[in-house]
Motif scaffolding. Structure first.
Motif, PDB file in Angstrom:
ATOM      1  N   TYR A 290     117.319 103.429  19.155  1.00 13.98           N
ATOM      2  CA  TYR A 290     117.178 103.474  17.703  1.00 13.98           C
ATOM      3  C   TYR A 290     117.739 102.196  17.086  1.00 13.98           C
ATOM      4  N   THR A 291     116.954 101.604  16.202  1.00 13.59           N
ATOM      5  CA  THR A 291     117.361 100.405  15.479  1.00 13.59           C
ATOM      6  C   THR A 291     117.083 100.631  14.001  1.00 13.59           C
ATOM      7  N   ALA A 292     118.039 100.238  13.160  1.00 18.26           N
ATOM      8  CA  ALA A 292     117.858 100.458  11.730  1.00 18.26           C
ATOM      9  C   ALA A 292     118.535  99.338  10.952  1.00 18.26           C
ATOM     10  N   ALA A 293     118.206  99.262   9.674  1.00 15.49           N
ATOM     11  CA  ALA A 293     118.897  98.313   8.791  1.00 15.49           C
ATOM     12  C   ALA A 293     120.354  98.755   8.660  1.00 15.49           C
ATOM     13  N   THR A 294     121.208  97.797   8.398  1.00 15.00           N
ATOM     14  CA  THR A 294     122.646  98.068   8.316  1.00 15.00           C
ATOM     15  C   THR A 294     122.935  99.188   7.329  1.00 15.00           C
ATOM     16  N   GLY A 295     123.704 100.173   7.807  1.00 15.71           N
ATOM     17  CA  GLY A 295     124.087 101.288   6.954  1.00 15.71           C
ATOM     18  C   GLY A 295     123.107 102.443   6.963  1.00 15.71           C
ATOM     19  N   ILE A 296     121.957 102.254   7.569  1.00 14.86           N
ATOM     20  CA  ILE A 296     120.935 103.311   7.596  1.00 14.86           C
ATOM     21  C   ILE A 296     121.031 104.074   8.915  1.00 14.86           C
ATOM     22  N   VAL A 297     121.005 105.387   8.823  1.00 18.89           N
ATOM     23  CA  VAL A 297     120.974 106.256  10.003  1.00 18.89           C
ATOM     24  C   VAL A 297     119.710 107.104   9.914  1.00 18.89           C
ATOM     25  N   PRO A 298     118.817 107.051  10.918  1.00 20.83           N
ATOM     26  CA  PRO A 298     117.608 107.890  10.867  1.00 20.83           C
ATOM     27  C   PRO A 298     117.960 109.359  10.686  1.00 20.83           C
ATOM     28  N   ALA A 299     117.162 110.060   9.873  1.00 19.42           N
ATOM     29  CA  ALA A 299     117.442 111.476   9.602  1.00 19.42           C
ATOM     30  C   ALA A 299     117.390 112.293  10.902  1.00 19.42           C
ATOM     31  N   TYR A 300     116.429 111.975  11.760  1.00 17.88           N
ATOM     32  CA  TYR A 300     116.286 112.673  13.038  1.00 17.88           C
ATOM     33  C   TYR A 300     116.447 111.661  14.167  1.00 17.88           C
ATOM     34  N   ARG A 301     117.310 111.996  15.116  1.00 14.51           N
ATOM     35  CA  ARG A 301     117.571 111.100  16.242  1.00 14.51           C
ATOM     36  C   ARG A 301     118.033 111.940  17.436  1.00 14.51           C
TER      37      ARG A 301
END
Lengths: 368, 69
Positions: A290-301
Protein backbone atom coordinates in the motif's frame (compact mmCIF):
# COMPACT_ATOMS: atom_id res chain seq x y z
CA UNK A 1 -3.32 -39.21 19.58
CA UNK A 2 -4.89 -40.15 22.93
CA UNK A 3 -7.68 -37.64 22.30
CA UNK A 4 -8.53 -39.25 18.97
CA UNK A 5 -8.61 -42.76 20.48
CA UNK A 6 -10.86 -41.57 23.33
CA UNK A 7 -13.27 -39.92 20.92
CA UNK A 8 -13.43 -42.98 18.67
CA UNK A 9 -14.03 -45.33 21.60
CA UNK A 10 -16.68 -42.99 23.02
CA UNK A 11 -18.53 -43.01 19.75
CA UNK A 12 -18.45 -46.77 19.41
CA UNK A 13 -19.50 -47.17 23.04
CA UNK A 14 -22.41 -44.78 22.63
CA UNK A 15 -23.64 -46.77 19.70
CA UNK A 16 -23.47 -50.08 21.55
CA UNK A 17 -25.27 -48.86 24.67
CA UNK A 18 -28.07 -46.80 23.14
CA UNK A 19 -31.64 -48.11 22.96
CA UNK A 20 -32.59 -50.45 20.13
CA UNK A 21 -33.20 -48.26 17.06
CA UNK A 22 -31.61 -47.37 13.71
CA UNK A 23 -28.38 -45.72 14.70
CA UNK A 24 -24.97 -44.75 13.37
CA UNK A 25 -21.76 -43.59 14.97
CA UNK A 26 -18.78 -42.32 13.05
CA UNK A 27 -15.40 -40.89 13.89
CA UNK A 28 -13.07 -39.14 11.50
CA UNK A 29 -9.55 -37.85 12.11
CA UNK A 30 -7.62 -35.64 9.69
CA UNK A 31 -4.05 -34.46 10.04
CA UNK A 32 -3.00 -31.46 7.93
CA UNK A 33 0.64 -30.42 7.66
CA UNK A 34 2.05 -27.84 5.26
CA UNK A 35 5.43 -26.33 4.44
CA UNK A 36 4.36 -22.96 5.88
CA UNK A 37 4.70 -24.27 9.43
CA UNK A 38 1.05 -25.14 10.08
CA UNK A 39 -0.11 -28.45 11.51
CA UNK A 40 -3.75 -29.16 12.37
CA UNK A 41 -5.08 -32.36 13.92
CA UNK A 42 -8.87 -32.55 13.56
CA UNK A 43 -10.75 -35.40 15.21
CA UNK A 44 -14.50 -35.53 14.67
CA UNK A 45 -17.29 -37.66 16.15
CA UNK A 46 -20.94 -37.97 15.07
CA UNK A 47 -23.71 -40.10 16.53
CA UNK A 48 -27.18 -40.45 15.03
CA UNK A 49 -30.19 -42.43 16.20
CA UNK A 50 -33.84 -42.81 15.25
CA UNK A 51 -36.40 -41.99 17.91
CA UNK A 52 -39.59 -43.69 16.80
CA UNK A 53 -40.55 -43.85 13.14
CA UNK A 54 -40.54 -40.16 12.30
CA UNK A 55 -37.76 -38.49 14.30
CA UNK A 56 -34.00 -38.75 14.12
CA UNK A 57 -31.53 -36.98 16.42
CA UNK A 58 -27.81 -36.46 15.96
CA UNK A 59 -24.91 -35.03 17.91
CA UNK A 60 -21.53 -34.12 16.51
CA UNK A 61 -18.32 -32.85 18.08
CA UNK A 62 -15.13 -31.73 16.39
CA UNK A 63 -11.81 -30.29 17.49
CA UNK A 64 -8.98 -28.50 15.69
CA UNK A 65 -5.64 -28.77 17.47
CA UNK A 66 -3.55 -26.09 15.78
CA UNK A 67 0.17 -25.60 15.84
CA UNK A 68 1.25 -22.63 13.72
CA UNK A 69 4.37 -20.73 12.84
CA UNK A 70 3.21 -19.54 9.42
CA UNK A 71 4.16 -16.33 7.64
CA UNK A 72 0.93 -14.64 8.80
CA UNK A 73 1.52 -15.63 12.40
CA UNK A 74 5.20 -14.74 12.51
CA UNK A 75 4.60 -11.36 10.90
CA UNK A 76 1.75 -10.52 13.25
CA UNK A 77 1.37 -10.93 16.95
CA UNK A 78 3.29 -14.11 17.76
CA UNK A 79 6.90 -14.17 16.50
CA UNK A 80 7.35 -17.64 17.96
CA UNK A 81 4.09 -19.05 16.54
CA UNK A 82 1.23 -20.36 18.62
CA UNK A 83 -0.76 -23.40 19.58
CA UNK A 84 -4.47 -23.41 20.22
CA UNK A 85 -7.60 -25.55 20.12
CA UNK A 86 -10.95 -24.91 18.49
CA UNK A 87 -14.01 -26.88 19.59
CA UNK A 88 -17.28 -27.27 17.71
CA UNK A 89 -20.55 -28.94 18.60
CA UNK A 90 -23.61 -29.74 16.49
CA UNK A 91 -26.94 -30.91 17.87
CA UNK A 92 -29.73 -31.66 15.41
CA UNK A 93 -33.14 -33.17 14.98
CA UNK A 94 -34.87 -34.39 11.87
CA UNK A 95 -38.61 -35.01 11.49
CA UNK A 96 -40.34 -36.90 8.68
CA UNK A 97 -44.02 -35.83 8.97
CA UNK A 98 -44.97 -37.64 5.76
CA UNK A 99 -43.17 -39.93 3.31
CA UNK A 100 -40.83 -37.88 1.18
CA UNK A 101 -40.87 -34.83 3.47
CA UNK A 102 -38.13 -33.86 5.90
CA UNK A 103 -37.79 -30.96 8.34
CA UNK A 104 -34.49 -30.30 10.12
CA UNK A 105 -33.25 -28.11 12.95
CA UNK A 106 -29.64 -27.79 14.07
CA UNK A 107 -27.71 -25.79 16.68
CA UNK A 108 -23.96 -25.31 16.13
CA UNK A 109 -21.86 -23.57 18.77
CA UNK A 110 -18.09 -23.34 18.47
CA UNK A 111 -15.41 -21.74 20.58
CA UNK A 112 -11.71 -20.99 20.62
CA UNK A 113 -9.58 -18.54 22.63
CA UNK A 114 -10.36 -15.63 20.28
CA UNK A 115 -13.62 -16.60 18.58
CA UNK A 116 -17.09 -17.64 19.75
CA UNK A 117 -19.93 -18.66 17.46
CA UNK A 118 -23.57 -19.67 17.85
CA UNK A 119 -25.32 -20.90 14.72
CA UNK A 120 -28.82 -22.18 14.06
CA UNK A 121 -29.88 -23.91 10.85
CA UNK A 122 -33.32 -24.96 9.64
CA UNK A 123 -34.10 -26.95 6.54
CA UNK A 124 -36.95 -28.54 4.63
CA UNK A 125 -36.88 -30.97 1.73
CA UNK A 126 -39.51 -32.78 -0.30
CA UNK A 127 -39.62 -35.42 -3.00
CA UNK A 128 -41.83 -34.99 -6.05
CA UNK A 129 -42.75 -36.77 -9.26
CA UNK A 130 -42.46 -40.32 -7.98
CA UNK A 131 -39.27 -39.40 -6.04
CA UNK A 132 -37.43 -38.26 -9.13
CA UNK A 133 -37.19 -34.64 -8.00
CA UNK A 134 -35.99 -33.55 -4.56
CA UNK A 135 -36.10 -29.90 -3.58
CA UNK A 136 -34.51 -28.41 -0.46
CA UNK A 137 -34.50 -25.05 1.28
CA UNK A 138 -32.08 -24.28 4.11
CA UNK A 139 -31.44 -21.18 6.20
CA UNK A 140 -28.65 -20.50 8.69
CA UNK A 141 -28.14 -17.67 11.16
CA UNK A 142 -24.89 -17.26 13.11
CA UNK A 143 -23.87 -14.80 15.80
CA UNK A 144 -20.12 -14.59 16.28
CA UNK A 145 -17.82 -12.69 18.65
CA UNK A 146 -14.31 -11.94 17.40
CA UNK A 147 -11.39 -10.72 19.48
CA UNK A 148 -7.78 -11.23 20.51
CA UNK A 149 -6.73 -14.08 22.72
CA UNK A 150 -6.26 -12.80 26.26
CA UNK A 151 -8.41 -9.68 25.79
CA UNK A 152 -11.57 -9.04 27.80
CA UNK A 153 -14.41 -10.69 25.80
CA UNK A 154 -16.52 -7.59 26.49
CA UNK A 155 -14.26 -5.75 24.05
CA UNK A 156 -14.68 -8.32 21.31
CA UNK A 157 -16.61 -7.36 18.17
CA UNK A 158 -19.72 -8.84 16.57
CA UNK A 159 -20.18 -10.64 13.27
CA UNK A 160 -23.60 -11.76 12.09
CA UNK A 161 -24.17 -14.16 9.20
CA UNK A 162 -27.43 -15.00 7.46
CA UNK A 163 -27.44 -17.61 4.71
CA UNK A 164 -30.08 -19.19 2.51
CA UNK A 165 -29.69 -22.14 0.20
CA UNK A 166 -31.98 -23.70 -2.40
CA UNK A 167 -31.21 -26.91 -4.21
CA UNK A 168 -32.87 -29.39 -6.54
CA UNK A 169 -31.83 -32.96 -7.28
CA UNK A 170 -33.04 -34.94 -10.28
CA UNK A 171 -32.90 -38.65 -11.15
CA UNK A 172 -32.16 -38.70 -14.86
CA UNK A 173 -32.21 -42.47 -15.29
CA UNK A 174 -31.34 -45.69 -13.43
CA UNK A 175 -27.67 -44.70 -13.24
CA UNK A 176 -27.51 -40.91 -13.24
CA UNK A 177 -28.42 -38.24 -10.72
CA UNK A 178 -27.79 -34.52 -10.85
CA UNK A 179 -28.08 -31.54 -8.57
CA UNK A 180 -28.06 -27.76 -8.77
CA UNK A 181 -27.74 -25.47 -5.75
CA UNK A 182 -27.66 -21.74 -5.07
CA UNK A 183 -26.57 -20.13 -1.83
CA UNK A 184 -26.60 -16.51 -0.66
CA UNK A 185 -24.64 -15.46 2.44
CA UNK A 186 -24.87 -12.03 4.05
CA UNK A 187 -22.15 -11.13 6.55
CA UNK A 188 -22.36 -7.98 8.67
CA UNK A 189 -19.74 -7.10 11.24
CA UNK A 190 -16.05 -7.44 11.98
CA UNK A 191 -14.37 -9.57 9.30
CA UNK A 192 -10.72 -8.50 9.48
CA UNK A 193 -8.01 -10.05 11.64
CA UNK A 194 -7.44 -8.36 15.03
CA UNK A 195 -3.84 -9.57 14.91
CA UNK A 196 -2.70 -8.21 11.54
CA UNK A 197 -1.28 -4.75 10.84
CA UNK A 198 -0.78 -3.27 7.39
CA UNK A 199 2.21 -1.17 6.34
CA UNK A 200 1.31 2.02 4.45
CA UNK A 201 4.19 3.71 2.66
CA UNK A 202 4.26 7.52 2.47
CA UNK A 203 6.96 8.00 -0.17
CA UNK A 204 6.66 11.78 -0.12
CA UNK A 205 7.66 11.80 3.53
CA UNK A 206 9.95 8.79 3.27
CA UNK A 207 7.92 7.17 6.02
CA UNK A 208 6.06 3.90 6.59
CA UNK A 209 3.20 3.60 9.08
CA UNK A 210 1.60 0.45 10.46
CA UNK A 211 -2.18 0.42 10.93
CA UNK A 212 -4.71 -2.26 11.88
CA UNK A 213 -6.21 -4.29 9.05
CA UNK A 214 -9.65 -3.02 7.93
CA UNK A 215 -12.27 -4.43 5.55
CA UNK A 216 -15.89 -3.51 4.76
CA UNK A 217 -18.40 -4.53 7.43
CA UNK A 218 -20.82 -6.01 4.89
CA UNK A 219 -20.12 -8.85 2.49
CA UNK A 220 -22.71 -10.47 0.22
CA UNK A 221 -21.65 -13.82 -1.23
CA UNK A 222 -23.30 -15.75 -4.07
CA UNK A 223 -22.49 -19.34 -5.06
CA UNK A 224 -24.01 -21.63 -7.67
CA UNK A 225 -23.04 -25.28 -7.99
CA UNK A 226 -24.03 -28.02 -10.42
CA UNK A 227 -23.11 -31.66 -10.06
CA UNK A 228 -23.73 -35.02 -11.65
CA UNK A 229 -23.06 -38.55 -10.43
CA UNK A 230 -23.22 -41.61 -12.68
CA UNK A 231 -22.75 -45.33 -12.39
CA UNK A 232 -20.61 -46.03 -15.44
CA UNK A 233 -20.91 -49.78 -14.93
CA UNK A 234 -21.95 -51.96 -11.96
CA UNK A 235 -18.47 -51.40 -10.48
CA UNK A 236 -17.30 -47.99 -11.75
CA UNK A 237 -18.77 -44.70 -10.60
CA UNK A 238 -17.90 -41.11 -11.51
CA UNK A 239 -18.97 -37.69 -10.28
CA UNK A 240 -18.22 -34.10 -11.16
CA UNK A 241 -19.18 -30.74 -9.75
CA UNK A 242 -18.62 -27.13 -10.76
CA UNK A 243 -19.11 -24.09 -8.55
CA UNK A 244 -19.09 -20.41 -9.50
CA UNK A 245 -18.76 -17.77 -6.80
CA UNK A 246 -18.89 -13.97 -6.65
CA UNK A 247 -19.17 -11.49 -3.81
CA UNK A 248 -19.50 -7.78 -3.07
CA UNK A 249 -15.77 -7.49 -2.39
CA UNK A 250 -15.21 -8.36 -6.09
CA UNK A 251 -13.81 -11.80 -5.28
CA UNK A 252 -14.78 -14.36 -7.91
CA UNK A 253 -13.84 -18.01 -8.06
CA UNK A 254 -14.31 -21.17 -10.08
CA UNK A 255 -14.08 -24.65 -8.61
CA UNK A 256 -14.09 -27.97 -10.44
CA UNK A 257 -14.17 -31.32 -8.67
CA UNK A 258 -14.11 -34.86 -10.11
CA UNK A 259 -14.05 -38.29 -8.50
CA UNK A 260 -13.87 -41.83 -9.79
CA UNK A 261 -14.64 -44.87 -7.63
CA UNK A 262 -14.33 -48.62 -8.16
CA UNK A 263 -16.40 -50.95 -6.01
CA UNK A 264 -15.53 -54.59 -5.35
CA UNK A 265 -17.99 -57.32 -4.28
CA UNK A 266 -20.95 -54.96 -4.13
CA UNK A 267 -19.61 -52.32 -1.74
CA UNK A 268 -17.34 -54.42 0.45
CA UNK A 269 -14.36 -52.47 -0.82
CA UNK A 270 -14.39 -49.11 -2.59
CA UNK A 271 -11.27 -47.48 -4.01
CA UNK A 272 -11.42 -43.91 -5.27
CA UNK A 273 -9.39 -41.04 -6.66
CA UNK A 274 -10.35 -37.37 -6.73
CA UNK A 275 -9.05 -34.11 -8.11
CA UNK A 276 -10.08 -30.53 -7.44
CA UNK A 277 -8.97 -27.33 -9.13
CA UNK A 278 -9.65 -23.85 -7.76
CA UNK A 279 -9.04 -20.35 -9.10
CA UNK A 280 -9.80 -17.09 -7.31
CA UNK A 281 -9.50 -13.38 -8.07
CA UNK A 282 -8.55 -10.69 -5.56
CA UNK A 283 -10.72 -8.44 -3.42
CA UNK A 284 -10.90 -5.00 -5.00
CA UNK A 285 -9.16 -3.38 -2.01
CA UNK A 286 -6.31 -5.90 -1.86
CA UNK A 287 -2.80 -4.64 -2.64
CA UNK A 288 0.51 -6.41 -2.28
CA UNK A 289 1.91 -3.11 -1.00
CA UNK A 290 0.00 0.00 0.00
CA UNK A 291 1.25 3.44 -0.99
CA UNK A 292 -0.51 6.70 -0.25
CA UNK A 293 0.02 10.44 -0.02
CA UNK A 294 1.47 11.59 3.29
CA UNK A 295 -1.08 11.40 6.07
CA UNK A 296 -3.56 9.34 4.06
CA UNK A 297 -4.53 5.84 5.18
CA UNK A 298 -6.68 3.74 2.79
CA UNK A 299 -10.11 3.03 4.28
CA UNK A 300 -9.72 -0.69 3.50
CA UNK A 301 -6.36 -2.44 3.74
CA UNK A 302 -5.42 -6.08 4.28
CA UNK A 303 -2.45 -8.39 4.63
CA UNK A 304 -4.57 -11.48 4.02
CA UNK A 305 -3.36 -14.01 1.49
CA UNK A 306 -6.90 -15.37 1.26
CA UNK A 307 -7.99 -12.11 -0.41
CA UNK A 308 -5.14 -12.19 -2.95
CA UNK A 309 -5.43 -13.92 -6.34
CA UNK A 310 -4.78 -17.60 -5.86
CA UNK A 311 -5.17 -21.02 -7.37
CA UNK A 312 -4.93 -24.50 -5.93
CA UNK A 313 -5.03 -28.16 -6.77
CA UNK A 314 -6.14 -30.91 -4.39
CA UNK A 315 -5.66 -34.55 -5.39
CA UNK A 316 -6.40 -37.57 -3.28
CA UNK A 317 -6.94 -41.30 -3.03
CA UNK A 318 -9.20 -43.16 -0.63
CA UNK A 319 -9.91 -46.72 0.37
CA UNK A 320 -13.16 -47.63 2.10
CA UNK A 321 -13.82 -51.17 3.28
CA UNK A 322 -16.46 -53.05 5.24
CA UNK A 323 -15.02 -54.85 8.24
CA UNK A 324 -18.20 -56.85 8.65
CA UNK A 325 -20.33 -57.23 11.74
CA UNK A 326 -18.58 -56.62 15.04
CA UNK A 327 -20.39 -57.73 18.25
CA UNK A 328 -23.56 -55.59 18.66
CA UNK A 329 -22.34 -52.83 16.37
CA UNK A 330 -23.73 -54.09 13.11
CA UNK A 331 -21.91 -53.08 9.96
CA UNK A 332 -18.53 -51.41 10.54
CA UNK A 333 -16.56 -49.59 7.82
CA UNK A 334 -13.01 -48.29 7.84
CA UNK A 335 -11.86 -45.49 5.52
CA UNK A 336 -8.37 -44.23 4.79
CA UNK A 337 -7.59 -41.16 2.70
CA UNK A 338 -4.47 -39.33 1.57
CA UNK A 339 -4.54 -35.94 -0.16
CA UNK A 340 -1.97 -33.51 -1.52
CA UNK A 341 -2.76 -29.80 -1.64
CA UNK A 342 -0.84 -27.18 -3.60
CA UNK A 343 -1.84 -23.53 -3.35
CA UNK A 344 -0.17 -20.62 -5.19
CA UNK A 345 -0.66 -16.94 -4.35
CA UNK A 346 -0.26 -14.08 -6.80
CA UNK A 347 0.30 -10.48 -5.65
CA UNK A 348 1.29 -11.66 -2.17
CA UNK A 349 5.03 -11.29 -1.84
CA UNK A 350 5.17 -12.62 1.74
CA UNK A 351 4.28 -16.14 0.61
CA UNK A 352 4.42 -17.54 -2.92
CA UNK A 353 2.51 -20.66 -2.03
CA UNK A 354 2.24 -23.66 0.22
CA UNK A 355 2.09 -27.39 -0.15
CA UNK A 356 0.30 -29.67 2.29
CA UNK A 357 -0.33 -33.31 2.91
CA UNK A 358 -3.58 -34.40 4.55
CA UNK A 359 -4.01 -37.87 5.99
CA UNK A 360 -7.40 -39.05 7.25
CA UNK A 361 -8.87 -42.14 8.88
CA UNK A 362 -12.54 -42.80 9.51
CA UNK A 363 -14.47 -45.49 11.37
CA UNK A 364 -18.24 -45.83 11.09
CA UNK A 365 -20.68 -48.32 12.60
CA UNK A 366 -24.31 -48.70 11.61
CA UNK A 367 -26.90 -50.74 13.49
CA UNK A 368 -30.27 -51.32 11.85
CA UNK B 1 -38.91 -15.53 -26.96
CA UNK B 2 -35.43 -17.06 -26.56
CA UNK B 3 -36.02 -17.56 -22.84
CA UNK B 4 -39.30 -19.36 -23.47
CA UNK B 5 -37.66 -21.67 -26.00
CA UNK B 6 -34.79 -22.36 -23.59
CA UNK B 7 -37.20 -23.14 -20.74
CA UNK B 8 -39.19 -25.50 -22.96
CA UNK B 9 -35.98 -27.22 -24.02
CA UNK B 10 -35.00 -27.78 -20.39
CA UNK B 11 -38.43 -29.20 -19.56
CA UNK B 12 -38.31 -31.42 -22.63
CA UNK B 13 -34.91 -32.76 -21.62
CA UNK B 14 -36.29 -33.77 -18.24
CA UNK B 15 -39.33 -35.38 -19.79
CA UNK B 16 -37.16 -37.29 -22.24
CA UNK B 17 -35.21 -38.96 -19.40
CA UNK B 18 -35.95 -42.61 -18.78
CA UNK B 19 -38.71 -43.41 -16.35
CA UNK B 20 -37.25 -45.00 -13.18
CA UNK B 21 -39.48 -47.43 -11.32
CA UNK B 22 -38.89 -48.04 -7.59
CA UNK B 23 -37.56 -51.54 -8.27
CA UNK B 24 -35.02 -50.07 -10.70
CA UNK B 25 -33.28 -47.95 -8.06
CA UNK B 26 -30.78 -50.57 -6.87
CA UNK B 27 -27.86 -48.83 -8.56
CA UNK B 28 -28.97 -45.43 -7.29
CA UNK B 29 -28.89 -46.74 -3.72
CA UNK B 30 -25.26 -47.92 -4.00
CA UNK B 31 -23.02 -46.13 -1.50
CA UNK B 32 -20.94 -44.68 -4.37
CA UNK B 33 -24.04 -42.89 -5.67
CA UNK B 34 -24.77 -40.96 -2.48
CA UNK B 35 -22.89 -38.59 -0.20
CA UNK B 36 -24.99 -39.41 2.88
CA UNK B 37 -22.60 -41.96 4.35
CA UNK B 38 -19.60 -39.66 3.84
CA UNK B 39 -20.92 -36.71 5.82
CA UNK B 40 -17.96 -36.58 8.25
CA UNK B 41 -15.48 -36.82 5.39
CA UNK B 42 -17.21 -34.04 3.44
CA UNK B 43 -17.42 -31.84 6.54
CA UNK B 44 -13.71 -32.28 7.28
CA UNK B 45 -12.77 -31.49 3.69
CA UNK B 46 -14.96 -28.38 3.54
CA UNK B 47 -13.64 -27.18 6.90
CA UNK B 48 -10.04 -27.54 5.71
CA UNK B 49 -10.73 -25.73 2.43
CA UNK B 50 -12.81 -23.03 4.13
CA UNK B 51 -9.83 -22.12 6.32
CA UNK B 52 -7.62 -21.70 3.25
CA UNK B 53 -9.90 -20.23 0.57
CA UNK B 54 -12.07 -17.19 1.06
CA UNK B 55 -14.97 -18.40 -1.09
CA UNK B 56 -17.72 -20.63 0.23
CA UNK B 57 -21.27 -21.78 -0.28
CA UNK B 58 -23.49 -24.14 -2.29
CA UNK B 59 -21.66 -27.18 -0.94
CA UNK B 60 -24.47 -28.47 1.23
CA UNK B 61 -22.35 -28.19 4.36
CA UNK B 62 -23.74 -26.16 7.27
CA UNK B 63 -21.07 -25.51 9.83
CA UNK B 64 -20.39 -23.30 12.79
CA UNK B 65 -18.34 -20.14 12.68
CA UNK B 66 -14.58 -20.37 12.80
CA UNK B 67 -11.77 -17.92 13.31
CA UNK B 68 -9.58 -20.14 11.16
CA UNK B 69 -7.13 -18.19 8.99
Amino acid sequence: MRLQVVIALAGVSALATSAAADRRAASWVSVYADDDGLTVVSPQLAVRADVGDEVEVDVGYDVDVISAASVDVVSAASPRGYEEERHGLAVGALWRPRPGEVLQLRYMPSWEPDYRSHGVAVGASREWIDRRLTTSLDATVAFDRVGRSGDDPERWRDLRTVAGRASAGWVFDRRTVGQVAYELQWLDGFQASPYRFVSIAWPDAGDVVSVPEAVPDVRARHAVAVGVRRALTRQWFASGTYRAYADSWSVASHTGDVEVQRAFRGDWLVVGASARAYWQSAADFHRDAYTAATGIVPAYRVVDKMLAPSRSVLVGARVDGRLGHVARLGSVRLTGKLELYDQRFDEFSRLAGRRAIIGSVGLAAEYP
Amino acid sequence: MRRIVAALAVCASFAACSEVKPWQRETLSHRCMTEERRAEEARARQHMLGARETTAGATGQTGGGCGCK
